[in-house]
Write a protein that holds these residues in place. Structure first.
Motif, mmCIF file in Angstrom:
data_model
loop_
_atom_site.group_PDB
_atom_site.id
_atom_site.type_symbol
_atom_site.label_atom_id
_atom_site.label_comp_id
_atom_site.label_asym_id
_atom_site.label_seq_id
_atom_site.Cartn_x
_atom_site.Cartn_y
_atom_site.Cartn_z
ATOM 1 N N LEU A 28 0.821 -1.214 0.000
ATOM 2 C CA LEU A 28 0.000 0.000 0.000
ATOM 3 C C LEU A 28 0.852 1.260 0.000
ATOM 4 O O LEU A 28 0.555 2.230 -0.693
ATOM 5 N N GLY A 29 1.929 1.248 0.794
ATOM 6 C CA GLY A 29 2.803 2.415 0.851
ATOM 7 C C GLY A 29 3.448 2.717 -0.482
ATOM 8 O O GLY A 29 3.490 3.869 -0.933
ATOM 9 N N LEU A 30 3.939 1.670 -1.168
ATOM 10 C CA LEU A 30 4.569 1.863 -2.468
ATOM 11 C C LEU A 30 3.543 2.236 -3.535
ATOM 12 O O LEU A 30 3.810 3.067 -4.411
ATOM 13 N N SER A 31 2.369 1.632 -3.455
ATOM 14 C CA SER A 31 1.320 1.953 -4.427
ATOM 15 C C SER A 31 0.827 3.381 -4.264
ATOM 16 O O SER A 31 0.512 4.064 -5.244
ATOM 17 N N LEU A 32 0.776 3.855 -3.017
ATOM 18 C CA LEU A 32 0.267 5.190 -2.756
ATOM 19 C C LEU A 32 1.160 6.261 -3.376
ATOM 20 O O LEU A 32 0.679 7.279 -3.878
ATOM 21 N N GLY A 33 2.478 6.017 -3.355
ATOM 22 C CA GLY A 33 3.388 6.991 -3.971
ATOM 23 C C GLY A 33 3.135 7.134 -5.453
ATOM 24 O O GLY A 33 3.060 8.250 -5.988
ATOM 25 N N TYR A 34 2.992 6.010 -6.144
ATOM 26 C CA TYR A 34 2.732 6.087 -7.582
ATOM 27 C C TYR A 34 1.297 6.522 -7.863
ATOM 28 O O TYR A 34 1.018 7.152 -8.891
ATOM 29 N N LEU B 169 -3.484 18.388 -3.359
ATOM 30 C CA LEU B 169 -3.842 16.994 -3.105
ATOM 31 C C LEU B 169 -2.619 16.134 -2.782
ATOM 32 O O LEU B 169 -2.703 15.170 -2.021
ATOM 33 N N ASN B 170 -1.490 16.482 -3.396
ATOM 34 C CA ASN B 170 -0.300 15.648 -3.243
ATOM 35 C C ASN B 170 0.297 15.698 -1.844
ATOM 36 O O ASN B 170 1.010 14.771 -1.443
ATOM 37 N N ILE B 171 0.024 16.763 -1.109
ATOM 38 C CA ILE B 171 0.697 16.949 0.183
ATOM 39 C C ILE B 171 0.310 15.865 1.190
ATOM 40 O O ILE B 171 1.192 15.188 1.740
ATOM 41 N N GLY C 56 2.717 12.588 2.378
ATOM 42 C CA GLY C 56 3.016 12.434 3.805
ATOM 43 C C GLY C 56 2.696 11.037 4.317
ATOM 44 O O GLY C 56 3.500 10.410 5.024
ATOM 45 N N VAL C 57 1.532 10.509 3.938
ATOM 46 C CA VAL C 57 1.139 9.165 4.371
ATOM 47 C C VAL C 57 2.076 8.112 3.776
ATOM 48 O O VAL C 57 2.510 7.175 4.462
#
Length: 460
Positions: A22-28, A179-181, A185-186
Motif C-alpha cells: 500500500l505504501g509503495l502503491s500510494l506513492g505512484y 492533493l499531493n501533500i 506524507g502518508v
C-alpha cells in the motif's frame, strides 16, 4: 506455543507486506493522480496564465520529458544508494514542488515546477518496482502484487479527472496540487515503517554522459514536435532541434556501449521480451497520454462541459483501470503475459477507432463504449507488460530494466502529447484534428498488438 508464535509471525508478515504494498502503491498513485488531474485542469490554466495548445503541451510534457530522462539514472541510483532511500527522497521532492506549484504566478513558473515534479516522479517509479521485486521474489506472487499495485494506481486514473474537475470548478486549478501533500506524507510514513532497504551496490559509478545525452535527445525531439507549427517545420530552429535529438541518440548509444556502468546495459536488448517490451511500453503510453490530452479539451471546449462533468465523462475509461489489473495479474500468473497484452492493445485500438466516429452532435453512448474498450485495453496491457519484462531478467538487473521500461513509457507519453497536439494545432478545425490524431493512435495500438503477439514471452 511454538505453533501459535509461528501463526502470529505469519500474520505479522502478511500485514507488513500489505502495508508495504500500500505504501509503495500510494506513492505512484500520487504521481498518476497528478497527471490525470492536470488533464482536466488545462483549459482553466490557460484561462488564467495564458498559452495556446503549445503552452498546454509544455505544462504536460515538462513533467514527462524530465520523468522519462531521469528514470534511467534513478534506476541506477536505486541500485547504488538503496531503493528505499531513493523512493523516500522522491516523495519529499514531490511534496515540496507540489506545494510551490499551488502558488505560481506565471505559466513559465508552472512549467518549471512541473519539471521538478518530474524528477520526484522519476525517483518513485523504478525504486518502487525494485522494492516490490525484492519483497515478492516468486514470479506468480510478484505478478499478483504488480496487479494490485497497478489496480491501486488505476484508482488514481479513475479518480483524477473526477476529483480534479470538482476541485477546479469549486476552488480553482491551484487546488489540484495541494492533493499531493497529504498523499506524500502518508506514503512517507508507511514506507519508512514497513519497507526494507535493498542491498546497496556502492561501487557502481554513475553514467553522467548517458544521462545528459538522454535528456538532450528527449527534450530536443519534444521541442521540435511541439513547436514545429510555431516556428515552421523547415525553420533552422526546428531542424536544429531534430539534429540535436539525433546526435543525442547516437552519443547515448556510444556512452552505453563503452561505459563501465551504463544507465541502460545494451545487452538487455538481446532479450526479445525486453526489446519488444520497451517498444510496447512506448506504444501504450502514446495512446493513453494522447487520448487524455485530446478528449478533455474536446469535452470542455467543443461540447461545453464543465471541468467536473468532463471528468465524469472520462470515467468509463478510468474505472476498468481500478479493478481489471488485479484480474490481469492473476491471468498473467497462470498463462503468461503475451495473450493479455495482445488483447489489451486490440481492445485499445478498437475503442480509439470508435472515437473517430464522434463529434459535437454524437450520442455519448458511442463515446462511452469506446472509452470502456480503451480502459480495459490499457488495464490488460500495462500489468502484463511490467510482469513480462521484469520477470525476464535476473533480480540484480530489475532496477536497470524497470527504469528502462518506465523511461520508454514516459517517452511514449511525451511523444503522444507532442504528436497529437501537433496534429491538433496544424488542423483546419479541432474536430478534424481530433479525428486525425485518433486515427494515428489506432494505428499505434494495432502495432502494439502485433508486437506483443509476435515477441512477448517467446523463447530466445
Amino acid at each position: 506455543m511454538d505453533k501459535a508464535m509461528q501463526i502470529q509471525s505469519g500474520h505479522t508478515g502478511k500485514l507488513s507486506k500489505t502495508m508495504l504494498l500500500l505504501g509503495l502503491s500510494l506513492g505512484y498513485f500520487m504521481v498518476l493522480l497528478d497527471m490525470t488531474v492536470v488533464s482536466v485542469a488545462l483549459p482553466a490554466i490557460r484561462s488564467e496564465l495564458g498559452g495556446g495548445i503549445s503552452g498546454l503541451q509544455w505544462v504536460v510534457n515538462s513533467y514527462t520529458i524530465v520523468f522519462a530522462g531521469f528514470l534511467l539514472s534513478m534506476g541506477a541510483f536505486a541500485d547504488k544508494l538503496g531503493a528505499k532511500r531513493v523512493y523516500l527522497s522522491g516523495l519529499a521532492l514531490f511534496l515540496a514542488a507540489s506545494a510551490i506549484s499551488a502558488v505560481v504566478s506565471s505559466l513559465g513558473m508552472l512549467i518549471g515546477l512541473r519539471a521538478i515534479l518530474g524528477v520526484g516522479g522519476a525517483a518513485l517509479m523504478p525504486a518502487s518496482l525494485t522494492l516490490l521485486a525484492h519483497a515478492y521474489p516468486e514470479p506468480a506472487e510478484r505478478a499478483r502484487a504488480l496487479g494490485i499495485w497497478a489496480a491501486v494506481t488505476g484508482v488514481a486514473m479513475a479518480a483524477g479527472p473526477v476529483v480534479g474537475g470538482l476541485l477546479v470548478d469549486s476552488f480553482g486549478w491551484r487546488s489540484i496540487f495541494l492533493l499531493n501533500i497529504p498523499l506524500a506524507g502518508v506514503s512517507l510514513i508507511m514506507t519508512f515503517l514497513f519497507v526494507t532497504e535493498t542491498e546497496r551496490k556502492s561501487g557502481k559509478s554513475l553514467d553522467m554522459g548517458g544521462q545528459i545525452t538522454a535528456i538532450a535527445a528527449i527534450a530536443s525531439v519534444s521541442f521540435g514536435l511541439m513547436e514545429g507549427e510555431t516556428y515552421g517545420w523547415n525553420s533552422p530552429v526546428i531542424i536544429a532541434a531534430f539534429s540535436v535529438a539525433l546526435s543525442g541518440v547516437i552519443l547515448f548509444l556510444i556512452f552505453e556501449a563503452k561505459g563501465k556502468s551504463p544507465l541502460l546495459p545494451l545487452q538487455l536488448f538481446k532479450n526479445r521480451t525486453v526489446s519488444a517490451g520497451m517498444l510496447a511500453g512506448m506504444a501504450i503510453n502514446i495512446g493513453l497520454s494522447g487520448i487524455l490530452f485530446v478528449l478533455p479539451m474536446f469535452f470542455q471546449q467543443m461540447r461545453g462541459l464543465s471541468a467536473h462533468t468532463a471528468g465524469l465523462a472520462l470515467l468509463p475509461m478510468m474505472i476498468p483501470m481500478a479493478f481489471n489489473p488485479i484480474i490481469t495479474g492473476r491471468i498473467v500468473g497462470r498463462i503468461g503475459a503475451r495473450m493479455p497484452m495482445t488483447l489489451g492493445f486490440s481492445l485499445g485500438g478498437a475503442g480509439t477507432l470508435l472515437q473517430v466516429l464522434t463529434d459535437v452532435n454524437s450520442s455519448y453512448v458511442i463515446t462511452m463504449i469506446g472509452l470502456l474498450l480503451i480502459g480495459f485495453g490499457v488495464s490488460f496491457t500495462i500489468p502484463s507488460l511490467m510482469a513480462a519484462v521484469i520477470s525476464s531478467v535476473p533480480r540484480e538487473l530489475t532496477g536497470a530494466v524497470s527504469g528502462a521500461l518506465n523511461s520508454s513509457r514516459q517517452l511514449g507519453a511525451t511523444l503522444g502529447v507532442a504528436i497529437l497536439g501537433s496534429i491538433l494545432g496544424g488542423s483546419s478545425s479541432f474536430i478534424a484534428g481530433m479525428h486525425m490524431s485518433l486515427i494515428v493512435t489506432t494505428v499505434n495500438m494495432i502495432g502494439g498488438s502485433l508486437l506483443s503477439f509476435v515477441f512477448i514471452g517467446r523463447r530466445q
